[in-house]
Scaffold this motif. Structure first.
Motif, PDB file in Angstrom:
ATOM      1  N   ASP A  14     -16.519  24.731   3.917  1.00  0.00           N
ATOM      2  CA  ASP A  14     -16.201  24.037   5.171  1.00  0.00           C
ATOM      3  C   ASP A  14     -16.957  22.702   5.202  1.00  0.00           C
ATOM      4  N   ALA A  15     -16.786  21.979   6.326  1.00  0.00           N
ATOM      5  CA  ALA A  15     -17.351  20.630   6.390  1.00  0.00           C
ATOM      6  C   ALA A  15     -18.881  20.640   6.251  1.00  0.00           C
ATOM      7  N   ASP A  16     -19.542  21.583   6.917  1.00  0.00           N
ATOM      8  CA  ASP A  16     -21.007  21.635   6.826  1.00  0.00           C
ATOM      9  C   ASP A  16     -21.456  21.882   5.388  1.00  0.00           C
ATOM     10  N   SER A  17     -20.738  22.758   4.702  1.00  0.00           N
ATOM     11  CA  SER A  17     -21.089  23.041   3.310  1.00  0.00           C
ATOM     12  C   SER A  17     -20.931  21.778   2.456  1.00  0.00           C
ATOM     13  N   ILE A  18     -19.875  21.025   2.720  1.00  0.00           N
ATOM     14  CA  ILE A  18     -19.659  19.799   1.936  1.00  0.00           C
ATOM     15  C   ILE A  18     -20.764  18.773   2.240  1.00  0.00           C
ATOM     16  N   ARG A  19     -21.195  18.721   3.495  1.00  0.00           N
ATOM     17  CA  ARG A  19     -22.324  17.826   3.836  1.00  0.00           C
ATOM     18  C   ARG A  19     -23.570  18.248   3.059  1.00  0.00           C
ATOM     19  N   ASN A  20     -23.751  19.557   2.954  1.00  0.00           N
ATOM     20  CA  ASN A  20     -24.904  20.072   2.204  1.00  0.00           C
ATOM     21  C   ASN A  20     -24.815  19.672   0.725  1.00  0.00           C
ATOM     22  N   VAL A  21     -23.617  19.784   0.158  1.00  0.00           N
ATOM     23  CA  VAL A  21     -23.424  19.370  -1.241  1.00  0.00           C
ATOM     24  C   VAL A  21     -23.784  17.888  -1.378  1.00  0.00           C
ATOM     25  N   ALA A  22     -23.335  17.087  -0.423  1.00  0.00           N
ATOM     26  CA  ALA A  22     -23.626  15.649  -0.481  1.00  0.00           C
ATOM     27  C   ALA A  22     -25.136  15.411  -0.439  1.00  0.00           C
ATOM     28  N   SER A  23     -25.845  16.217   0.358  1.00  0.00           N
ATOM     29  CA  SER A  23     -27.297  15.995   0.454  1.00  0.00           C
ATOM     30  C   SER A  23     -27.988  16.389  -0.858  1.00  0.00           C
ATOM     31  N   ILE A  24     -27.436  17.376  -1.545  1.00  0.00           N
ATOM     32  CA  ILE A  24     -28.010  17.733  -2.853  1.00  0.00           C
ATOM     33  C   ILE A  24     -27.764  16.605  -3.852  1.00  0.00           C
ATOM     34  N   VAL A  25     -26.533  16.122  -3.853  1.00  0.00           N
ATOM     35  CA  VAL A  25     -26.164  15.066  -4.807  1.00  0.00           C
ATOM     36  C   VAL A  25     -27.026  13.812  -4.586  1.00  0.00           C
ATOM     37  N   ARG A  26     -27.298  13.525  -3.322  1.00  0.00           N
ATOM     38  CA  ARG A  26     -28.081  12.336  -2.990  1.00  0.00           C
ATOM     39  C   ARG A  26     -29.485  12.360  -3.609  1.00  0.00           C
ATOM     40  N   ARG A  27     -30.027  13.582  -3.729  1.00  0.00           N
ATOM     41  CA  ARG A  27     -31.362  13.699  -4.336  1.00  0.00           C
ATOM     42  C   ARG A  27     -31.394  13.234  -5.781  1.00  0.00           C
ATOM     43  N   TYR A  28     -30.231  13.227  -6.413  1.00  0.00           N
ATOM     44  CA  TYR A  28     -30.188  12.870  -7.844  1.00  0.00           C
ATOM     45  C   TYR A  28     -29.596  11.475  -8.020  1.00  0.00           C
ATOM     46  N   ASN A  29     -29.819  10.657  -7.019  1.00  0.00           N
ATOM     47  CA  ASN A  29     -29.253   9.323  -6.965  1.00  0.00           C
ATOM     48  C   ASN A  29     -29.489   8.479  -8.211  1.00  0.00           C
ATOM     49  N   SER A  30     -30.658   8.673  -8.828  1.00  0.00           N
ATOM     50  CA  SER A  30     -30.980   7.811  -9.963  1.00  0.00           C
ATOM     51  C   SER A  30     -30.376   8.327 -11.269  1.00  0.00           C
ATOM     52  N   ASP A  31     -29.737   9.495 -11.225  1.00  0.00           N
ATOM     53  CA  ASP A  31     -29.126  10.036 -12.446  1.00  0.00           C
ATOM     54  C   ASP A  31     -27.656   9.641 -12.538  1.00  0.00           C
ATOM     55  N   GLN A  32     -27.113   9.757 -13.749  1.00  0.00           N
ATOM     56  CA  GLN A  32     -25.667   9.611 -13.915  1.00  0.00           C
ATOM     57  C   GLN A  32     -25.063  10.998 -13.818  1.00  0.00           C
ATOM     58  N   LEU A  33     -24.181  11.184 -12.857  1.00  0.00           N
ATOM     59  CA  LEU A  33     -23.698  12.537 -12.579  1.00  0.00           C
ATOM     60  C   LEU A  33     -22.187  12.679 -12.713  1.00  0.00           C
ATOM     61  N   THR A  34     -21.785  13.747 -13.422  1.00  0.00           N
ATOM     62  CA  THR A  34     -20.396  14.198 -13.336  1.00  0.00           C
ATOM     63  C   THR A  34     -20.418  15.513 -12.579  1.00  0.00           C
ATOM     64  N   ILE A  35     -19.581  15.602 -11.563  1.00  0.00           N
ATOM     65  CA  ILE A  35     -19.607  16.771 -10.674  1.00  0.00           C
ATOM     66  C   ILE A  35     -18.279  17.519 -10.779  1.00  0.00           C
ATOM     67  N   ILE A  36     -18.384  18.767 -11.194  1.00  0.00           N
ATOM     68  CA  ILE A  36     -17.193  19.618 -11.344  1.00  0.00           C
ATOM     69  C   ILE A  36     -17.087  20.479 -10.088  1.00  0.00           C
ATOM     70  N   ILE A  37     -15.908  20.532  -9.519  1.00  0.00           N
ATOM     71  CA  ILE A  37     -15.750  21.240  -8.249  1.00  0.00           C
ATOM     72  C   ILE A  37     -14.590  22.237  -8.316  1.00  0.00           C
ATOM     73  N   SER A  38     -14.831  23.425  -7.722  1.00  0.00           N
ATOM     74  CA  SER A  38     -13.770  24.452  -7.634  1.00  0.00           C
ATOM     75  C   SER A  38     -12.953  24.234  -6.367  1.00  0.00           C
ATOM     76  N   ALA A  39     -11.997  25.123  -6.181  1.00  0.00           N
ATOM     77  CA  ALA A  39     -11.226  25.101  -4.934  1.00  0.00           C
ATOM     78  C   ALA A  39     -12.130  25.581  -3.799  1.00  0.00           C
ATOM     79  N   SER A  40     -11.852  25.085  -2.591  1.00  0.00           N
ATOM     80  CA  SER A  40     -12.702  25.405  -1.443  1.00  0.00           C
ATOM     81  C   SER A  40     -12.568  26.881  -1.042  1.00  0.00           C
ATOM     82  N   GLY A  41     -13.695  27.523  -0.775  1.00  0.00           N
ATOM     83  CA  GLY A  41     -13.694  28.901  -0.261  1.00  0.00           C
ATOM     84  C   GLY A  41     -12.818  29.827  -1.090  1.00  0.00           C
ATOM     85  N   LYS A  42     -11.909  30.485  -0.388  1.00  0.00           N
ATOM     86  CA  LYS A  42     -11.021  31.461  -1.065  1.00  0.00           C
ATOM     87  C   LYS A  42      -9.634  30.862  -1.318  1.00  0.00           C
ATOM     88  N   THR A  43      -9.570  29.541  -1.463  1.00  0.00           N
ATOM     89  CA  THR A  43      -8.254  28.897  -1.617  1.00  0.00           C
ATOM     90  C   THR A  43      -7.484  29.420  -2.835  1.00  0.00           C
TER      91      THR A  43
END
Ligand code: ADP
Ligand code: ASP
Ligand code: MG
Length: 425
Positions: A14-43
C-alpha cells in the motif's frame, strides 16, 4: 558502490509501505542502485484468478477480479500522488488497456503462454507506480522494461535464461542508466526473442535480482523482507525462531532448495559464482543486522527446520521381479525428468523405489501411465517434507514424536522426514 536491491510484494502492498521503501532507498543515496520490484501485495494471486476466469470463459468473475486489481492500484495512486492529473494515471491506464486487448478475445493460445502475458501485469503496474513516486519525491529514477534485459527461451511460466544475451543486454543498458539515478525494474519477468513476455516461476523476483547482480558485477545484493533475516525456521510455523546472522552459500542453497520460502532457491548460484554477498534484511527494521550469505567457512550452525508442503510419495515396485538396479534407476529418473516432476528424496530396496516428489496432480498421473507396464505404482498424497539441518537428538525426538513417518533419511546431523500435511510441529 553498485548495488542491487529487491523489494517483494509485502513491502509495497500500500501507499505507506511504498513510502517506507522510498525511505530505505534514500539512505543509500550515494550508491548506484538497481531496484527489482515484485507485484504489489497479493496481486499475482489476483491476476491468476483473472486468468482462470478468462480461461473458463467466466466473463463476469473475470471482470470482478480485475476490478479489484484496478481498485487496489488506484487507491495506492490516490494515496501517493496529489493530483489525478499526474502522468502515472495514464501510464497505469495504458497497461490495463493492453491487458483488456488480450481479455477481449476468446482464449486461443496455450494456457502457460496466456499466463505469462496476463499475470505479468502485476509487476508492470507496481514498478510504474514506485518509480513515478520516487521521481515525485526527488529521487531521479528510470523505469526499465526488464523484458529487454532478461532474455529467455519460450518455456512459459518457467522460462530458462539465455545468460549470454541477458548479460550483454544488461551491460549495454543498465550502467548508463545507473549513472543518472536509480533504476527500477520488474522481478519475475523475461522476454523471448519474439518479444513475448515470459515468467521465471512463482516467487522468481529474488532470482531476477541475482541475475542483475551477476551481470552487473554488483558489490552486493539485498533482499528486503518482512522478517529480520533468515531465521532458524519459518516464523509462521514455529514460535521460538532465532535469527541466523551468517550463512554460507551452500547452507543457503540447502535450506531454500528444501522449501525455506524466504529466498528463492535459484537466487544463490549466480551470486556464489561471482562471490557476491547476499543480505537478507528487514524492511520493517532496516537498521537490523539481518543475515549475510557469502563465502563463509562456518562450522557451527544452530538447528534449522525447513518444511516443504504439497508432497506426494510414490512407491514403484518392479512387476517382473527384476532388481531395481542402476539401469532401471536411470530409466525411472528419465521418466520423472520427462514429466518435469521434482524429486526431493529417494530410497530403494531390491524391488522397490520410493520417491518423495512435488505433487502436481496431472503430471503424476501421466507418470503412472508411463510406468504402468513395468511397475506397480502406489501413491500417497497430502504429505509434507520436513528437513532438519544440524539437528540435535532432542529436536529430532520432538519432531518425530508419535507421528507417522512415511519416509526417513539421516545423513550425519541432517534429517529428512516425510509426514502427513496436517501434522502440527
Ligand atoms: P517476498 O515478499 O520478498 O516475496 P516472501 O514472502 O516470499 O517475501 O518471504 C518471506 C517469508 O518467508 C516470511 O514472511 C516467512 O514467513 C517466510 N519464511 C520461511 N522460512 C523462513 C526462514 N527460515 N526465515 C525467515 N523467513 C522464512
Ligand atoms: N510476483 C511474483 C509472485 O508472487 C514474483 C515474486 O513475487 O517474486 O510469485
Ligand atoms: Mg517471495
Amino acid at each position: 558502490m553498485m548495488r542491487v536491491f529487491k523489494f517483494g510484494g509485502a513491502s509495497i502492498k500500500d501507499a505507506d509501505s511504498i513510502r517506507n521503501v522510498a525511505s530505505i532507498v534514500r539512505r543509500y543515496n550515494s550508491d548506484q542502485l538497481t531496484i527489482i520490484i515484485s507485484a504489489s501485495g497479493k496481486t499475482t494471486n489476483a491476476m491468476e484468478e483473472v486468468l482462470t476466469a478468462y480461461w473458463k470463459k467466466q466473463t463476469s468473475e473475470m471482470k470482478a477480479c480485475l476490478d479489484k486489481v484496478k481498485k487496489n492500484h488506484k487507491q495506492i495512486m490516490d494515496d501517493l500522488f496529489d493530483t489525478a492529473q499526474h502522468a502515472i494515471y495514464s501510464e497505469v491506464h495504458d497497461i490495463f488497456v493492453d491487458l483488456d486487448w488480450i481479455l477481449e478475445e476468446e482464449p486461443q493460445d496455450e494456457f502457460d503462454y496466456l499466463y505469462d502475458q496476463i499475470v505479468s501485469t502485476g509487476e508492470l503496474l507496481s514498478t510504474k507506480i514506485v518509480s513515478a513516486y520516487l521521481n515525485e519525491i526527488g529521487l531521479a529514477t528510470t523505469w526499465l522494461d526488464v523484458r529487454d534485459c532478461i532474455r529467455t527461451d519460450n518455456t512459459y511460466r518457467d522460462a530458462n535464461i539465455n545468460w549470454q544475451e541477458t548479460e550483454a543486454a544488461i551491460q549495454a543498458r543498465v550502467p548508463a542508466l545507473m549513472a543518472k539515478g536509480l533504476v527500477v525494474t520488474q522481478g519475475f519477468l523475461g522476454g523471448t526473442t519474439e518479444n513475448f513476455t515470459t515468467t521465471l516461476g512463482r516467487e522468481g523476483s529474488d532470482f531476477t535480482a541475482a541475475i542483475f547482480s551477476y551481470c552487473l558485477d554488483a558489490q552486493d545484493m539485498s533482499i528486503w523482507k518482512d522478517v529480520p533475516g533468515v531465521l532458524t525456521a519459518d516464523p509462521r510455523l514455529f514460535d521460538d525462531t532465532e535469527l541466523v546472522e551468517q550463512l554460507s552459500y551452500a547452507e543457503a542453497i540447502e535450506m531454500t532448495y528444501y522449501g525455506a520460502q524466504v529466498i528463492h532457491p535459484k537466487t544463490i548460484r549466480p551470486l556464489q559464482n561471482k562471490k557476491i554477498p547476499l543480505y537478507v534484511k528487514s524492511f520493517v527494521n532496516p537498521e537490523g543486522v539481518g543475515t549475510a550469505i557469502g563465502a563463509f567457512d562456518i562450522t557451527e550452525y544452530p538447528p534449522m527446520i525447513v518444511v516443504k508442503k504439497n508432497q506426494a510419495l510414490l512407491r514403484m515396485v518392479s512387476k517382473d521381479f527384476f532388481f531395481v538396479d542402476e539401469a532401471k534407476f536411470s530409466k525411472l529418473f528419465e521418466a520423472l525428468a520427462n514429466r518435469r516432476i521434482k524429486v526431493n528424496m529417494t530410497q530403494n530396496t531390491a524391488l522397490a523405489f520410493s520417491v518423495c516428489v512435488n505433487d502436481v496432480p496431472n503430471k503424476i498421473n501421466q507418470l503412472v501411465a508411463d510406468l504402468e507396464a513395468n511397475y506397480e505404482v502406489e501413491k500417497i498424497e497430502n504429505l509434507k517434507l520436513v528437513t532438519i539441518r544440524h539437528s540435535s537428538a532432542k529436536l529430532f525426538d520432538q519432531i518425530v514424536g508419535e507421528r507417522k513417518i512415511f519416509l526417513e533419511e539421516k545423513i550425519g546431523s541432517n534429517i529428512q522426514l516425510v509426514m502427513g500435511k496436517d501434522e502440527v510441529l
